[in-house]
Design an enzyme around this catalytic site. Structure first.
Site, PDB file in Angstrom:
ATOM      1  N   LYS A  93       0.855  -1.188   0.000  1.00 15.58           N
ATOM      2  CA  LYS A  93       0.000   0.000   0.000  1.00 15.58           C
ATOM      3  C   LYS A  93       0.887   1.233   0.000  1.00 15.58           C
ATOM      4  CE  LYS A  93      -3.624   2.396   2.475  1.00 15.58           C
ATOM      5  NZ  LYS A  93      -4.662   2.319   3.499  1.00 15.58           N
TER       6      LYS A  93
ATOM      7  N   LYS B  82       1.155  10.090   5.625  1.00 15.20           N
ATOM      8  CA  LYS B  82       1.231   8.717   6.122  1.00 15.20           C
ATOM      9  C   LYS B  82       2.500   8.023   5.640  1.00 15.20           C
ATOM     10  CE  LYS B  82      -3.795   8.143   6.687  1.00 15.20           C
ATOM     11  NZ  LYS B  82      -4.952   7.206   6.620  1.00 15.20           N
TER      12      LYS B  82
ATOM     13  N   GLU C  74       7.513  -6.576   1.184  1.00 11.39           N
ATOM     14  CA  GLU C  74       6.276  -6.426   1.972  1.00 11.39           C
ATOM     15  C   GLU C  74       5.358  -7.635   1.772  1.00 11.39           C
ATOM     16  OE1 GLU C  74       5.081  -4.559   4.220  1.00 11.39           O
ATOM     17  OE2 GLU C  74       6.200  -2.686   4.203  1.00 11.39           O
TER      18      GLU C  74
ATOM     19  N   LYS D  81      -2.213  -1.383  -3.910  1.00 15.45           N
ATOM     20  CA  LYS D  81      -3.068  -0.203  -3.847  1.00 15.45           C
ATOM     21  C   LYS D  81      -2.239   1.071  -3.835  1.00 15.45           C
ATOM     22  CE  LYS D  81      -6.161   1.808  -0.542  1.00 15.45           C
ATOM     23  NZ  LYS D  81      -6.467   1.877   0.838  1.00 15.45           N
TER      24      LYS D  81
HETATM   25  C1  PBG Z   1      -7.585   3.369   5.582  1.00 16.26           C
HETATM   26  C2  PBG Z   1      -7.857   3.207   4.136  1.00 16.26           C
HETATM   27  C3  PBG Z   1      -7.638   4.138   3.111  1.00 16.26           C
HETATM   28  C4  PBG Z   1      -8.161   3.580   1.954  1.00 16.26           C
HETATM   29  C5  PBG Z   1      -8.654   2.317   2.271  1.00 16.26           C
HETATM   30  N1  PBG Z   1      -8.446   2.097   3.631  1.00 16.26           N
HETATM   31  C6  PBG Z   1      -7.100   5.535   3.161  1.00 16.26           C
HETATM   32  C7  PBG Z   1      -5.753   5.792   3.671  1.00 16.26           C
HETATM   33  O1  PBG Z   1      -4.922   4.908   3.840  1.00 16.26           O
HETATM   34  O2  PBG Z   1      -5.531   6.971   3.958  1.00 16.26           O
HETATM   35  C8  PBG Z   1      -8.197   4.271   0.620  1.00 16.26           C
HETATM   36  C9  PBG Z   1      -9.267   3.844  -0.307  1.00 16.26           C
HETATM   37  C10 PBG Z   1      -9.566   4.776  -1.410  1.00 16.26           C
HETATM   38  O3  PBG Z   1      -8.920   5.821  -1.627  1.00 16.26           O
HETATM   39  O4  PBG Z   1     -10.519   4.465  -2.137  1.00 16.26           O
HETATM   40  N2  PBG Z   1      -6.467   2.832   6.115  1.00 16.26           N
END
Ligand code: PBG
Length: 329
Positions: free
Chosen positions: A199, A223, A239, A254
């Protein structure tokens, strides 16, 4: 190897009509490939999300109607995202492990009506913290190990409520191991872990953060001390390897579209079920372009098909319902 020469070979032969194209297509999207994310809120009724056209927050009073439509289209899985009231958010995100919180209530309600529907539930503290980070802050830094302890409690609550798939989206080190061990010890032996393994720290999550009302809490804070740098691809392999070794059943990459190389690499190296997330920014970008007449709405299905070609076994997309309607025609 091959020494194909024109005109013995005319690659256009297999493109000459739609039947032959359909027959030789290497990849196809069906409703089995699509996972619909759903935002749930604790007040009644439906609310449209400003930056995500045609995406809504649902109160528990209208949730089942929406889930019914999703099921009738042939979609087999949903991902639940709770929008937690500000008054319930604190520095530690403790509402996350309240067994009667919104996510747990939504899961129980859906399971009563649709026991076979596969429910994916995010594990991360950001919907529950008053600072918008996915974990516990100590001196401004998201502390890994105390966050993992909280995530374990959250995961057990969600499994107990009936979630089929627990999906840690927080990027703490070691969380899959501790969640898997806790699930085993508590006899949730068939609870699946879908790890958001690769991610990236991405600006494509913007509309989602507004949808769950965490962007104003996060402010300018990033983040990047836990989510991955967009510059890296070897690191994604590390990862994913860690998470598989720690007990993940499925891994996810993602965002999706700008990261197709990562999906392809992960699938090739590990040959494990690999999901991709067409995140909020990607969805909204395409949707706004369609609504403004810049692009044809066929781009939605095209982009999903490209995820599949890259190696994704299933795709989380806010367009799952509308694509399914198209596929069912
Ligand atoms: C939370 C989370 C996020 C998304 C899914 N779970 C946002 C983030 O990490 O700030 C993003 C999903 C999207 O943008 O459609 N941990």
């Amino acid at each position: 190897m091959l020494n194909r020469k024109f005109p013995l070979t005319r690659l256009r032969r297999l493109r000459s009509n739609s039947f032959i194209r359909d027959i030789v297509d290497e990849n196809k999207i069906t409703t089995d490939d699509l996972i619909q994310p759903i935002f749930v809120k604790d007040s009644d009724g439906i609310e449209e999300i400003d930056k995500m056209p045609n995406v809504f927050r649902y109160g528990l009073d209208v949730l089942i109607k929406e889930v019914c439509e999703i099921c009738e289209l042939g979609i087999k899985s949903i991902a639940i995202f709770p929008v937690i009231d500000s008054s319930k958010r604190d520095a530690a995100g403790s509402e996350a492990f309240n067994e009667n919180n919104l996510a747990c209530s939504a899961i129980k309600l859906i399971k009563e009506h649709y026991p076979d529907l596969i429910i994916i539930s995010d594990v991360a503290l950001d919907p529950y913290t008053n600072h918008g980070h996915d974990g516990v802050l100590i001196n401004g830094y998201v502390d890994n190990d105390s966050t993992v302890s909280a995530l374990v409690k959250q995961a057990l609550c969600l499994a107990n409520a009936g979630a089929d798939i627990i999906a840690p989206s927080d990027m703490m080190d070691g969380r899959i191991k501790f969640i898997r061990e806790a699930l085993e010890e508590s006899n949730f032996k068939n609870t699946i872990i879908l790890s958001y393994a690769a991610k990236y720290s991405s600006s494509f999550y913007g509309p989602f953060r507004e949808a769950v009302k965490s962007s104003s809490k996060l402010g300018n804070s990033s983040k990047s001390s836990y989510q991955m740098s967009s510059a890296n691809s070897d690191e994604a392999i590390h990862e994913v390897a860690m998470d598989i070794n720690e007990g993940a059943d499925i891994v996810m990459v993602k965002p999706g579209m700008p990261y197709l190389d990562i999906i392809s690499k992960v699938k090739e190296v590990f040959q494990i079920p690999t999901f991709a997330y067409q995140v909020s920014g990607e969805y909204s970008m395409l949707k706004h372009a369609i609504e403004n007449g810049l692009l044809d709405n066929k781009v939605m299905l095209e982009s999903i098909l490209c995820f599949k070609r890259a190696g994704a076994d299933a795709i989380l997309t806010y367009a799952a319902k509308e694509i399914s309607k198209e596929l069912n025609k």
